[in-house]
Design a protein around this motif. Structure first.
Motif: not given
Length: 205
Positions: A99-113, A177-183
């Motif tokens: 779940l943590e890995d998934f949330m971080e990846q969702v954030g990364r997938d937003m591709k915020i510069p 927090q995991d999502f924001i780390k990825g974002l």
């Protein structure tokens, strides 16, 4: 259309997009549960929480009563997410790391510069994180510098839905927090939460 009404409509569309993001995450989490043996998980979520119709903003939201429909769908999405997470962890506590890995990846997938300042970081945070309705005053900024921004939460916007599904709100905030780390992966910005009340966006050392 006036600038004021244009801005209001943009906020409504953004709110709808945040709702759809939470709903999409709930669907992916439930699908993971189904893949791992809980064949009825999505059916139970639909029955308990309701569902959000497919389609774009103008197709889904009754424009004669947008606030009421957005409020309804926000509650549905939040409850679906809470139930999907809670049921998955009830199946197996070992699913926490996926779940943590998934949330971080969702954030990364937003591709915020990479962002240039913390005001911009907070604006991006608000553009992606569902936290009440646009008209709600949910936070008060306490401190701001070139490397961090701190705010306090003025009203609870999540506890009720997590209570309804027997979930732990602490899990929500960890996954946030995991999502924001990825974002903010390109900026090295992380979210710290103290007592579910004080929030800090800060550039990691």
């Amino acid at each position: 259309m006036s600038c004021e009404s244009t801005g209001k409509n943009e906020r409504r569309v953004n709110q709808f997009n945040k709702i759809k993001l939470v709903d999409a995450m709930a669907f992916q989490i439930a699908s993971y549960g189904i893949q791992n043996g809980d064949d009825t998980l999505l059916d139970r979520i639909d029955l308990s929480c309701g569902a959000i119709p497919e389609g774009e903003f103008e197709q889904v939201i009754d424009l004669s009563a947008p606030h009421q429909f957005l409020t309804l769908y926000m509650q549905i999405a939040e409850k679906r997410f809470a139930m999907a997470v809670t049921e998955l962890l009830n199946m197996n506590e070992g699913f926490y790391k996926p779940l943590e890995d998934f949330m971080e990846q969702v954030g990364r997938d937003m591709k915020i510069p990479a962002v240039s300042d913390m005001d911009q970081a907070l604006n991006i945070y608000d553009s992606f994180v569902l936290d009440g309705m646009p008209c709600d005053e949910t936070k008060e900024v306490l401190e701001k510098s070139s490397s961090k921004i701190i705010w306090t939460k003025l009203m609870d916007t999540h506890q009720d839905n997590w209570n309804k599904v027997g979930g732990d709100l602490c899990v929500y905030y960890q996954l946030l927090q995991d999502f924001i780390k990825g974002l903010f992966a390109e900026s090295g910005i992380v979210l710290q939460i103290d007592n579910q009340l004080t929030f800090t966006l800060e550039k990691a050392e």
